[in-house]
Design a protein around this motif. Structure first.
Motif, PDB file in Angstrom:
ATOM      1  N   ALA A   1       0.810  -1.220   0.000  1.00  0.00           N
ATOM      2  CA  ALA A   1       0.000   0.000   0.000  1.00  0.00           C
ATOM      3  C   ALA A   1       0.840   1.265   0.000  1.00  0.00           C
ATOM      4  O   ALA A   1       0.397   2.310  -0.482  1.00  0.00           O
ATOM      5  N   ILE A   2       2.076   1.196   0.529  1.00  0.00           N
ATOM      6  CA  ILE A   2       2.896   2.410   0.642  1.00  0.00           C
ATOM      7  C   ILE A   2       4.076   2.448  -0.318  1.00  0.00           C
ATOM      8  O   ILE A   2       4.823   3.419  -0.323  1.00  0.00           O
ATOM      9  N   THR A   3       4.248   1.428  -1.135  1.00  0.00           N
ATOM     10  CA  THR A   3       5.407   1.351  -2.029  1.00  0.00           C
ATOM     11  C   THR A   3       5.514   2.589  -2.924  1.00  0.00           C
ATOM     12  O   THR A   3       6.598   3.155  -3.078  1.00  0.00           O
ATOM     13  N   HIS A   4       4.406   3.018  -3.480  1.00  0.00           N
ATOM     14  CA  HIS A   4       4.399   4.177  -4.384  1.00  0.00           C
ATOM     15  C   HIS A   4       4.901   5.428  -3.666  1.00  0.00           C
ATOM     16  O   HIS A   4       5.731   6.163  -4.194  1.00  0.00           O
ATOM     17  N   TYR A   5       4.400   5.668  -2.445  1.00  0.00           N
ATOM     18  CA  TYR A   5       4.808   6.845  -1.674  1.00  0.00           C
ATOM     19  C   TYR A   5       6.292   6.789  -1.306  1.00  0.00           C
ATOM     20  O   TYR A   5       6.991   7.800  -1.356  1.00  0.00           O
ATOM     21  N   HIS A   6       6.744   5.590  -0.956  1.00  0.00           N
ATOM     22  CA  HIS A   6       8.141   5.428  -0.557  1.00  0.00           C
ATOM     23  C   HIS A   6       9.081   5.656  -1.751  1.00  0.00           C
ATOM     24  O   HIS A   6      10.147   6.260  -1.604  1.00  0.00           O
ATOM     25  N   GLU A   7       8.689   5.183  -2.924  1.00  0.00           N
ATOM     26  CA  GLU A   7       9.516   5.380  -4.110  1.00  0.00           C
ATOM     27  C   GLU A   7       9.608   6.859  -4.477  1.00  0.00           C
ATOM     28  O   GLU A   7      10.666   7.333  -4.890  1.00  0.00           O
ATOM     29  N   GLU A   8       8.495   7.597  -4.331  1.00  0.00           N
ATOM     30  CA  GLU A   8       8.510   9.038  -4.601  1.00  0.00           C
ATOM     31  C   GLU A   8       9.443   9.768  -3.642  1.00  0.00           C
ATOM     32  O   GLU A   8      10.203  10.647  -4.047  1.00  0.00           O
ATOM     33  N   LEU A   9       9.374   9.411  -2.353  1.00  0.00           N
ATOM     34  CA  LEU A   9      10.233  10.039  -1.358  1.00  0.00           C
ATOM     35  C   LEU A   9      11.699   9.723  -1.626  1.00  0.00           C
ATOM     36  O   LEU A   9      12.562  10.597  -1.546  1.00  0.00           O
ATOM     37  N   LEU A  10      11.992   8.488  -1.988  1.00  0.00           N
ATOM     38  CA  LEU A  10      13.367   8.075  -2.286  1.00  0.00           C
ATOM     39  C   LEU A  10      13.895   8.804  -3.516  1.00  0.00           C
ATOM     40  O   LEU A  10      15.057   9.225  -3.541  1.00  0.00           O
ATOM     41  N   ALA A  11      13.048   9.002  -4.514  1.00  0.00           N
ATOM     42  CA  ALA A  11      13.463   9.698  -5.740  1.00  0.00           C
ATOM     43  C   ALA A  11      13.760  11.171  -5.474  1.00  0.00           C
ATOM     44  O   ALA A  11      14.558  11.784  -6.196  1.00  0.00           O
ATOM     45  N   SER A  12      13.150  11.754  -4.448  1.00  0.00           N
ATOM     46  CA  SER A  12      13.368  13.173  -4.152  1.00  0.00           C
ATOM     47  C   SER A  12      14.651  13.416  -3.348  1.00  0.00           C
ATOM     48  O   SER A  12      14.994  14.562  -3.083  1.00  0.00           O
ATOM     49  N   CYS A  13      15.347  12.350  -2.969  1.00  0.00           N
ATOM     50  CA  CYS A  13      16.583  12.479  -2.183  1.00  0.00           C
ATOM     51  C   CYS A  13      17.813  12.399  -3.081  1.00  0.00           C
ATOM     52  O   CYS A  13      17.767  11.825  -4.164  1.00  0.00           O
ATOM     53  N   ASN A  14      18.913  12.951  -2.599  1.00  0.00           N
ATOM     54  CA  ASN A  14      20.196  12.823  -3.281  1.00  0.00           C
ATOM     55  C   ASN A  14      20.648  11.368  -3.135  1.00  0.00           C
ATOM     56  O   ASN A  14      20.938  10.908  -2.026  1.00  0.00           O
ATOM     57  N   GLN A  15      20.720  10.655  -4.251  1.00  0.00           N
ATOM     58  CA  GLN A  15      20.991   9.216  -4.214  1.00  0.00           C
ATOM     59  C   GLN A  15      22.376   8.880  -3.664  1.00  0.00           C
ATOM     60  O   GLN A  15      22.570   7.801  -3.116  1.00  0.00           O
ATOM     61  N   SER A  16      23.323   9.784  -3.775  1.00  0.00           N
ATOM     62  CA  SER A  16      24.660   9.501  -3.241  1.00  0.00           C
ATOM     63  C   SER A  16      24.706   9.645  -1.722  1.00  0.00           C
ATOM     64  O   SER A  16      25.666   9.212  -1.095  1.00  0.00           O
ATOM     65  N   HIS A  17      23.670  10.217  -1.116  1.00  0.00           N
ATOM     66  CA  HIS A  17      23.614  10.379   0.337  1.00  0.00           C
ATOM     67  C   HIS A  17      22.813   9.280   1.026  1.00  0.00           C
ATOM     68  O   HIS A  17      22.900   9.128   2.235  1.00  0.00           O
ATOM     69  N   VAL A  18      22.026   8.517   0.276  1.00  0.00           N
ATOM     70  CA  VAL A  18      21.082   7.556   0.860  1.00  0.00           C
ATOM     71  C   VAL A  18      21.819   6.386   1.515  1.00  0.00           C
ATOM     72  O   VAL A  18      22.684   5.751   0.918  1.00  0.00           O
ATOM     73  N   ILE A  19      21.450   6.123   2.774  1.00  0.00           N
ATOM     74  CA  ILE A  19      21.982   4.992   3.526  1.00  0.00           C
ATOM     75  C   ILE A  19      20.942   3.879   3.625  1.00  0.00           C
ATOM     76  O   ILE A  19      21.253   2.706   3.513  1.00  0.00           O
ATOM     77  N   GLY A  20      19.702   4.249   3.854  1.00  0.00           N
ATOM     78  CA  GLY A  20      18.639   3.265   3.996  1.00  0.00           C
ATOM     79  C   GLY A  20      17.273   3.930   4.039  1.00  0.00           C
ATOM     80  O   GLY A  20      17.149   5.152   3.959  1.00  0.00           O
ATOM     81  N   THR A  21      16.270   3.097   4.181  1.00  0.00           N
ATOM     82  CA  THR A  21      14.895   3.582   4.260  1.00  0.00           C
ATOM     83  C   THR A  21      14.184   2.885   5.408  1.00  0.00           C
ATOM     84  O   THR A  21      14.648   1.856   5.902  1.00  0.00           O
ATOM     85  N   GLY A  22      13.045   3.423   5.790  1.00  0.00           N
ATOM     86  CA  GLY A  22      12.261   2.801   6.846  1.00  0.00           C
ATOM     87  C   GLY A  22      10.900   3.447   6.984  1.00  0.00           C
ATOM     88  O   GLY A  22      10.610   4.461   6.346  1.00  0.00           O
ATOM     89  N   TRP A  23      10.061   2.829   7.787  1.00  0.00           N
ATOM     90  CA  TRP A  23       8.758   3.396   8.096  1.00  0.00           C
ATOM     91  C   TRP A  23       8.309   2.990   9.484  1.00  0.00           C
ATOM     92  O   TRP A  23       8.765   1.987  10.024  1.00  0.00           O
ATOM     93  N   ILE A  24       7.449   3.835  10.045  1.00  0.00           N
ATOM     94  CA  ILE A  24       6.818   3.570  11.336  1.00  0.00           C
ATOM     95  C   ILE A  24       5.324   3.619  11.092  1.00  0.00           C
ATOM     96  O   ILE A  24       4.815   4.616  10.585  1.00  0.00           O
TER      97      ILE A  24
END
Length: 154
Positions: A102-125
């Motif tokens: 249900a949240i995959t689409h939202y998470h992908e949008e948020l990940l795409a808006s970040c600088n990819q060279s800075h990304v360490i990981g993802t998560g949700w609560i």
């Protein structure tokens, strides 16, 4: 004329009791990638929830209206840590195993808006009783479960 007595609705009574149990214990599900950690946590005091059968059934077996805080963990080249996050409330009720799709689409949008060279990981609560988290509360929960353990950017 006397009022007719309300029928005993055991399903509604069970739902109210489980919501009260979850609200009292401030229960939330935390999921971290790439560490692949998932578990129940009390988001108020950032401690792992003692797993009782009743609590696990309340979270996993019943559909809830979830409030979900999505986050991407980043580290700049200078070593500065930061979290980019957003809170969503998906329409409808979902069981716990249905949250990820249900949240995959939202998470992908948020990940795409970040600088990819800075990304360490993802998560949700995810809160099953609709508790909204502030950025500071979410950051405390993520730090308590070890979101910064992966030291190299992805």
């Amino acid at each position: 004329m006397a009022k007719p007595r309300k029928k005993n609705d055991s399903q509604r009574r069970l739902l109210r009791a489980t919501e009260a149990l979850l609200r009292q214990n401030h229960v939330a599900i935390v999921d971290l990638l790439p560490q692949d950690k998932q578990g129940l946590i009390n988001w108020r005091n950032c401690r792992s929830v003692r797993s009782s059968r009743q609590l696990i059934d309340a979270v996993c077996d019943l559909p809830h209206r979830w409030t979900i805080y999505l986050a991407v963990f980043c580290r700049s080249p200078l070593g500065e840590r930061y979290i980019k996050g957003e809170e969503i409330v998906p329409t409808g009720q979902y069981r716990s195993e249905q949250i990820n799709p249900a949240i995959t689409h939202y998470h992908e949008e948020l990940l795409a808006s970040c600088n990819q060279s800075h990304v360490i990981g993802t998560g949700w609560i995810a809160s099953p009783v609709g508790e909204s988290l502030t950025e500071d509360e979410a950051a405390r929960v993520f730090e308590a479960v070890g979101c910064w353990e992966s030291s190299e950017p992805a």
